[in-house]
Structures are given as C-alpha cells and as structure tokens.
Write a protein that holds these residues in place. Structure first.
Motif, PDB file in Angstrom:
ATOM      1  N   ASP A 167      10.461  52.012  61.823  1.00 14.86           N
ATOM      2  CA  ASP A 167      10.925  50.689  61.392  1.00 14.86           C
ATOM      3  C   ASP A 167      10.877  50.547  59.880  1.00 14.86           C
ATOM      4  N   LEU A 168       9.846  51.116  59.272  1.00 14.11           N
ATOM      5  CA  LEU A 168       9.729  51.008  57.816  1.00 14.11           C
ATOM      6  C   LEU A 168      10.847  51.783  57.125  1.00 14.11           C
ATOM      7  N   GLU A 169      11.189  52.941  57.650  1.00 14.92           N
ATOM      8  CA  GLU A 169      12.286  53.707  57.066  1.00 14.92           C
ATOM      9  C   GLU A 169      13.606  52.947  57.185  1.00 14.92           C
ATOM     10  N   GLU A 170      13.822  52.277  58.334  1.00 15.11           N
ATOM     11  CA  GLU A 170      15.032  51.468  58.492  1.00 15.11           C
ATOM     12  C   GLU A 170      15.031  50.291  57.520  1.00 15.11           C
ATOM     13  N   LEU A 171      13.878  49.655  57.366  1.00 11.25           N
ATOM     14  CA  LEU A 171      13.768  48.532  56.432  1.00 11.25           C
ATOM     15  C   LEU A 171      14.017  48.993  55.002  1.00 11.25           C
ATOM     16  N   GLU A 172      13.477  50.138  54.651  1.00  7.52           N
ATOM     17  CA  GLU A 172      13.676  50.667  53.300  1.00  7.52           C
ATOM     18  C   GLU A 172      15.150  50.938  53.040  1.00  7.52           C
ATOM     19  N   ALA A 192      13.034  39.483  51.896  1.00  5.01           N
ATOM     20  CA  ALA A 192      11.630  39.268  51.547  1.00  5.01           C
ATOM     21  C   ALA A 192      10.833  38.805  52.764  1.00  5.01           C
ATOM     22  N   GLU A 193      11.416  37.944  53.565  1.00  6.28           N
ATOM     23  CA  GLU A 193      10.717  37.457  54.759  1.00  6.28           C
ATOM     24  C   GLU A 193      10.465  38.596  55.737  1.00  6.28           C
ATOM     25  N   ARG A 194      11.443  39.478  55.891  1.00  5.77           N
ATOM     26  CA  ARG A 194      11.254  40.590  56.812  1.00  5.77           C
ATOM     27  C   ARG A 194      10.193  41.561  56.297  1.00  5.77           C
ATOM     28  N   ILE A 195      10.153  41.764  54.990  1.00  7.41           N
ATOM     29  CA  ILE A 195       9.128  42.648  54.424  1.00  7.41           C
ATOM     30  C   ILE A 195       7.747  42.059  54.654  1.00  7.41           C
ATOM     31  N   TYR A 196       7.593  40.757  54.410  1.00  8.45           N
ATOM     32  CA  TYR A 196       6.305  40.108  54.639  1.00  8.45           C
ATOM     33  C   TYR A 196       5.920  40.171  56.119  1.00  8.45           C
ATOM     34  N   THR A 197       6.894  39.983  57.001  1.00  4.32           N
ATOM     35  CA  THR A 197       6.618  40.073  58.437  1.00  4.32           C
ATOM     36  C   THR A 197       6.125  41.457  58.808  1.00  4.32           C
ATOM     37  N   PHE A 198       6.773  42.477  58.263  1.00  5.57           N
ATOM     38  CA  PHE A 198       6.345  43.845  58.545  1.00  5.57           C
ATOM     39  C   PHE A 198       4.939  44.093  58.003  1.00  5.57           C
ATOM     40  N   VAL A 249      -1.872  54.264  58.366  1.00  5.59           N
ATOM     41  CA  VAL A 249      -1.825  52.818  58.134  1.00  5.59           C
ATOM     42  C   VAL A 249      -1.910  52.519  56.642  1.00  5.59           C
ATOM     43  N   ASP A 250      -2.792  53.224  55.941  1.00  9.13           N
ATOM     44  CA  ASP A 250      -2.897  53.020  54.490  1.00  9.13           C
ATOM     45  C   ASP A 250      -1.574  53.370  53.806  1.00  9.13           C
ATOM     46  N   GLY A 251      -0.949  54.461  54.255  1.00 11.22           N
ATOM     47  CA  GLY A 251       0.335  54.852  53.677  1.00 11.22           C
ATOM     48  C   GLY A 251       1.415  53.820  53.946  1.00 11.22           C
ATOM     49  N   LEU A 252       1.446  53.283  55.172  1.00 10.32           N
ATOM     50  CA  LEU A 252       2.427  52.252  55.500  1.00 10.32           C
ATOM     51  C   LEU A 252       2.222  51.011  54.641  1.00 10.32           C
ATOM     52  N   ASP A 253       0.960  50.624  54.459  1.00 14.12           N
ATOM     53  CA  ASP A 253       0.669  49.431  53.675  1.00 14.12           C
ATOM     54  C   ASP A 253       1.097  49.606  52.219  1.00 14.12           C
ATOM     55  N   ARG A 254       0.797  50.778  51.648  1.00 14.50           N
ATOM     56  CA  ARG A 254       1.200  51.018  50.253  1.00 14.50           C
ATOM     57  C   ARG A 254       2.707  51.057  50.112  1.00 14.50           C
ATOM     58  N   LEU A 255       3.373  51.698  51.063  1.00 17.83           N
ATOM     59  CA  LEU A 255       4.821  51.838  50.960  1.00 17.83           C
ATOM     60  C   LEU A 255       5.531  50.503  51.123  1.00 17.83           C
ATOM     61  N   VAL A 256       5.067  49.670  52.057  1.00 18.09           N
ATOM     62  CA  VAL A 256       5.729  48.373  52.233  1.00 18.09           C
ATOM     63  C   VAL A 256       5.483  47.486  51.021  1.00 18.09           C
ATOM     64  N   SER A 257       4.317  47.636  50.361  1.00 19.69           N
ATOM     65  CA  SER A 257       4.082  46.892  49.120  1.00 19.69           C
ATOM     66  C   SER A 257       5.028  47.366  48.029  1.00 19.69           C
ATOM     67  N   ASP A 258       5.221  48.685  47.942  1.00 20.67           N
ATOM     68  CA  ASP A 258       6.153  49.221  46.942  1.00 20.67           C
ATOM     69  C   ASP A 258       7.577  48.742  47.205  1.00 20.67           C
ATOM     70  N   ILE A 259       7.953  48.676  48.490  1.00 15.57           N
ATOM     71  CA  ILE A 259       9.290  48.192  48.831  1.00 15.57           C
ATOM     72  C   ILE A 259       9.444  46.726  48.429  1.00 15.57           C
ATOM     73  N   LEU A 260       8.398  45.946  48.650  1.00 16.11           N
ATOM     74  CA  LEU A 260       8.458  44.533  48.266  1.00 16.11           C
ATOM     75  C   LEU A 260       8.604  44.395  46.751  1.00 16.11           C
TER      76      LEU A 260
END
Length: 335
Positions: A167-172, A192-198, A249-260
């Motif tokens: 899902d994160l790759e699709e969002l990116e 932005a709302e979808r990123i925060y939701t993720f 999980v740590d990697g997902l959290d860092r990556l979604v923050s970078d995407i935001l």
C-alpha cells in the motif's frame, strides 16, 4: 458459560480427549497425570462469567482485571500460580486499507492453559487445529501452546507488514504521479489526508508489535516459571521474526514521513508556480489598463487625439507591450 467457553479439552501426550464438564474436575484429572493439561478458550467473558473460571484456576486478581478490561499493552507478568501474557493480534482490511488490533490473554500454569480473546483478530482456532494435528509438539504441554500462539501472532504481523508495504508503494507512486499527485488528490481523498491515515495505521501496528519485543525476549531466557527451558530456541525464532517486523514498521514510519514532507514540499513549489503565473497574467493585464487609462482621459490637447491613426496606434502599443511581457515571462519560466 457455554457461550463464553468456545472450546475446552484435556490433552494427553499431545492427543485431544474429552474430560469432565466441570472445570475443577477436569483440572484435577489433568493434574493427576504427568503428561496431560487442560486448555480452556474464552471469548469476551463478563466479570461474572470469568469469575467462575478464575476461581477454579486461582488466577491473580490483577491478571483477571487486565483480562476483563482488554485495553492492555503486550506484556508478560509472572505470578505465584500462573504466567500471564498479553498479545495484540492485528487484522488488515484490504478494502478499507485499515489496521485494527484485538487482544489475546494467555494464562499458563500447572497443567492448564486459559486463553481469553477480545476482538476478531486472534488466530486461536487455527492454532488449536494446527497443534492438534502435530501431537509431537502438543505433548510438550502448556509451553507448546504459548509458543504456538505467539508464533502465529508474530507470523501474521509479517503478513500485515507486507500488505502495508504494498500500500505504501502505491501511495508513493500516486503522490509523485504527474496526474494524481500534481493535483493534490488521490482518487476522492486528498493526498495529505490519505498519508496521515496511512501513518495512523502504521502507528496502530507499532502499538501491537513494538511492546511485544520485551516479553518475547524474556521467554528466550532461562528461569521463566511454567516455561520449559528446552523451548528457548523456539522462542528465539519468534523473537527473530518479531525483530524483523519491528524493523519493517520503523522503515514504514520513516518512509511515510518522508513522503509527507515531499508532498508538502511539492505543494509549496506548486503554490509558488501558481503565484508566479498569477503575477505574470496580472502584469500583462496592467499594461493595457494603464495605457487605456492614459488615452481615455478627457483633455482637449492630447497627442494623436486628432490623428486618424491614433486609435490603431494605441491598440498596437498595448498588443506589443503584452506580447513582449508574455515572451519575457515565458522565457523565465513563469508561464
């Protein structure tokens, strides 16, 4: 009690057998044999219903309270008559792209295991079926149940982590897409709302997997009551899988923050571009307005006022000035 106790059985040498209906008699029968134990499974019991079970197994009041409230962090508590462990299984809804967690409590004591399930995420039925098909594992007693439940929960973490990664790759891809990300929306939901939701889904996942590391680590060491020491290699395997999950999980959290942050930077760049375009068009509109205002003044003595070519000349000056500004702004990237 029949609606609360979803399953109960006495296991002798890894084989399921029917025991007495009364829990006290069933526990006494299991304790009378060296290779038998009683496994009772409960689903969302009330205080009155659980009191009938806890009194039979001499459960600690604090552990009983935690089992009823069902808002606990993953933990491992050791009491005089039992070991109490809390796990938080997670469920991933692929249609809604949401992560939800349940709660699973395990009491392990002398010849008994009691599991208390809250929510729909606990894979207890599948674990029981798998253990019953592997009597060589189940014959190790309550320790085998504790290991199998922990292993099933952590393995499901791995599956959920893989789904979130997809899902994160699709969002990116959508965020940086010229058509979707450039408009600031992905489908019907703002980006932005979808990123925060993720990010909240990742946080829910972290709350389930992160605190479990310490209890599993304790089970890998010797000296834990009601847990056989030869089971340590199996718990080390669970601990290794859990470590991999927490790193993911740590990697997902860092990556979604970078995407935001990247999305917000994109929005700032697009806003600057929009402001430059607006400024450029405003400048081009201001020049003919200025010239029209000058030529439109009602004075008797004005240049070209009585000339036949005065009006076309004024229009030509306006068109020439606007054309010059348009080319200038175009060349500088403002348009």
């Amino acid at each position: 009690m029949d609606g609360v106790i979803v399953d109960r059985a006495i296991y002798r040498a890894g084989r399921r057998t029917d025991g007495p209906e009364d829990l006290s008699d069933a526990l006494a029968e299991a304790r009378s044999e060296g290779d038998a134990f009683l496994w009772v499974g409960l689903y969302e019991p009330t205080e009155q219903e659980f009191e009938l079970v806890s009194s039979e197994f001499s459960m600690h009041p604090l552990a009983v309270e935690d089992s009823l409230k069902a808002h606990q962090r993953p933990k491992l508590e050791i009491y005089d008559d039992s070991l109490f462990m809390v796990l938080k299984p997670v469920v991933y809804d692929s249609e809604q792209d949401t992560v939800s967690s349940g709660e699973l409590m395990i009491f392990v004591g002398d010849s008994f295991v009691v599991t208390v399930r809250h929510g729909e995420g606990a894979p207890l039925h599948a674990v029981r079926m798998r253990l019953e098909s592997e009597p060589q594992v189940l014959k190790h007693g309550p320790t085998a149940v504790l290991y199998a439940v922990s292993d099933a929960v952590v393995d499901h973490y791995i599956d959920v982590g893989a789904e979130l990664q997809v899902d994160l790759e699709e969002l990116e891809a959508q965020v940086f897409s010229p058509t979707e990300g450039g408009s600031g929306r992905t489908g019907a939901q703002p980006t932005a709302e979808r990123i925060y939701t993720f990010k909240r889904q990742v946080l829910e996942f972290r709350r389930a997997a992160g605190p479990l590391a310490e209890p599993i680590s304790r089970l890998t060491r010797a000296g834990v009551p009601f847990v056989k020491e030869r089971s340590q290699p199996f718990f080390r395997d669970v601990d290794d899988h859990l470590t991999r999950v927490n790193e993911q999980v740590d990697g997902l959290d860092r990556l979604v923050s970078d995407i935001l942050y990247a999305h917000l930077a994109q929005m700032g760049v697009r806003q600057n571009d929009d402001m430059r375009r607006i400024s450029a068009w405003a400048a081009m509109a201001a020049v003919p307005t200025l010239l029209a205002g000058i030529w439109g003044m009602n004075f008797q003595h004005m240049p070209e006022l009585s000339q036949i070519w005065g009006y076309p000349a004024a229009l030509a000056v306006m068109v020439g000035a606007v054309t010059f500004l348009h080319r200038l702004f175009k060349r500088n990237g403002w348009l």
